[in-house]
Design a protein around this motif. Structure first.
Motif, mmCIF file in Angstrom:
data_model
loop_
_atom_site.group_PDB
_atom_site.id
_atom_site.type_symbol
_atom_site.label_atom_id
_atom_site.label_comp_id
_atom_site.label_asym_id
_atom_site.label_seq_id
_atom_site.Cartn_x
_atom_site.Cartn_y
_atom_site.Cartn_z
ATOM 1 N N ASN A 35 0.798 -1.226 0.000
ATOM 2 C CA ASN A 35 0.000 0.000 0.000
ATOM 3 C C ASN A 35 0.828 1.272 0.000
ATOM 4 O O ASN A 35 0.607 2.174 0.798
ATOM 5 N N LEU A 36 1.793 1.350 -0.914
ATOM 6 C CA LEU A 36 2.558 2.584 -1.036
ATOM 7 C C LEU A 36 1.708 3.652 -1.707
ATOM 8 O O LEU A 36 0.945 3.376 -2.628
ATOM 9 N N GLU A 37 1.885 4.863 -1.218
ATOM 10 C CA GLU A 37 1.131 6.000 -1.734
ATOM 11 C C GLU A 37 2.124 7.031 -2.245
ATOM 12 O O GLU A 37 3.102 7.350 -1.560
ATOM 13 N N ARG A 38 1.881 7.550 -3.454
ATOM 14 C CA ARG A 38 2.753 8.609 -3.976
ATOM 15 C C ARG A 38 2.323 9.930 -3.345
ATOM 16 O O ARG A 38 1.152 10.295 -3.384
ATOM 17 N N PRO A 51 4.267 4.179 2.798
ATOM 18 C CA PRO A 51 3.079 3.389 3.147
ATOM 19 C C PRO A 51 1.920 4.316 3.506
ATOM 20 O O PRO A 51 2.109 5.316 4.207
ATOM 21 N N ASP A 52 0.738 3.999 2.995
ATOM 22 C CA ASP A 52 -0.391 4.919 3.152
ATOM 23 C C ASP A 52 -0.890 5.057 4.588
ATOM 24 O O ASP A 52 -1.628 5.989 4.890
ATOM 25 N N HIS A 53 -0.474 4.179 5.494
ATOM 26 C CA HIS A 53 -0.912 4.306 6.886
ATOM 27 C C HIS A 53 0.066 5.142 7.732
ATOM 28 O O HIS A 53 -0.210 5.420 8.889
ATOM 29 N N PHE A 68 7.658 15.088 5.849
ATOM 30 C CA PHE A 68 8.099 14.360 7.037
ATOM 31 C C PHE A 68 7.096 13.246 7.292
ATOM 32 O O PHE A 68 5.888 13.479 7.236
ATOM 33 N N THR A 69 7.593 12.036 7.565
ATOM 34 C CA THR A 69 6.684 10.912 7.791
ATOM 35 C C THR A 69 7.252 9.942 8.811
ATOM 36 O O THR A 69 8.456 9.900 9.049
ATOM 37 N N ALA A 70 6.342 9.177 9.411
ATOM 38 C CA ALA A 70 6.716 8.120 10.356
ATOM 39 C C ALA A 70 5.529 7.174 10.503
ATOM 40 O O ALA A 70 4.377 7.563 10.297
ATOM 41 N N ILE A 170 16.825 1.462 9.608
ATOM 42 C CA ILE A 170 17.594 2.355 8.740
ATOM 43 C C ILE A 170 17.503 1.865 7.296
ATOM 44 O O ILE A 170 17.300 2.658 6.376
ATOM 45 N N CYS A 171 17.604 0.565 7.093
ATOM 46 C CA CYS A 171 17.484 0.010 5.748
ATOM 47 C C CYS A 171 16.095 0.265 5.165
ATOM 48 O O CYS A 171 15.959 0.525 3.970
ATOM 49 N N LYS A 172 15.076 0.218 6.003
ATOM 50 C CA LYS A 172 13.726 0.538 5.530
ATOM 51 C C LYS A 172 13.702 1.975 5.009
ATOM 52 O O LYS A 172 13.167 2.254 3.934
ATOM 53 N N GLY A 173 14.296 2.890 5.745
ATOM 54 C CA GLY A 173 14.374 4.279 5.309
ATOM 55 C C GLY A 173 15.169 4.438 4.027
ATOM 56 O O GLY A 173 14.780 5.187 3.125
#
Length: 182
Positions: A35-38, A51-53, A68-70, A170-173
């Motif tokens: 569920n990736l969101e542009r 991720p959209d959530h 900025f996201t988390a 960190i790898c996820k980022g």
């Protein structure tokens, strides 16, 4: 015929899962996200896929535009925080830049683990990974500066609090940074 289909599948699968030099350099695996969101910044200068959530905030002024996201469904010590900012200003990765950057790390009482000039998405770049304490937590920050042209650059920051799966977060980022479009 079956052999040709199998061969085509293997070629397509390998090309889709090929690690970039950037991801390889940090010994990261390719992450898959559902569920990736542009998301585009307010000034339409760059876009990201998150991720959209995840909770996302925007900031802008005359010289910069940030996303900025988390993942706020997780505790601070289990999440990854990302801040990507387009800055309308010159950047030169010279000794003055390095001196100022290291001075900023010192002021924040952070110790650099590693740093290097690299090429990221065919652009001259500089990254730094540092550690220290922040808000009584072990703190890790990964900064990536990407020179887009003579008057613009991107500053990406990945922040991780605590030691729980630090490298994986960190790898996820880093995997999400790979999806940035500028």
């Amino acid at each position: 015929m079956k052999f040709k289909i199998l061969l085509l599948f293997i070629i397509v699968f390998n090309s889709c899962s090929k690690k970039s030099e950037f991801i390889k350099g940090f010994n990261c695996n390719i992450e898959t996200f559902s569920n990736l969101e542009r998301i585009e910044d307010v000034k339409n200068l760059f876009s990201v896929y998150y991720p959209d959530h995840w909770k996302t905030n925007f900031y802008y002024d005359t010289h910069q535009s940030s996303i900025f996201t988390a993942d706020t469904t997780k505790q601070l010590k289990e999440t990854t925080l990302l801040d990507i900012t387009h800055i309308s200003n010159k950047i030169i990765f010279d000794s003055n830049f390095l001196k100022k950057f290291k001075s900023n790390l010192s002021e924040l009482e952070l110790t650099e683990i590693r740093a290097s000039k690299i090429i990221f998405k065919e652009k001259p770049s500089f990254y730094s990974e540092a550690t220290g304490m922040k808000n009584n937590f072990n703190y890790y920050v990964f900064n990536l500066f990407i020179k887009l042209d003579e008057n613009n650059y991107i500053h990406s920051k990945i922040e991780v609090y605590g030691n729980v799966l630090r490298e994986k977060r960190i790898c996820k980022g880093i995997n999400l940074l790979e999806k940035t479009i500028f």
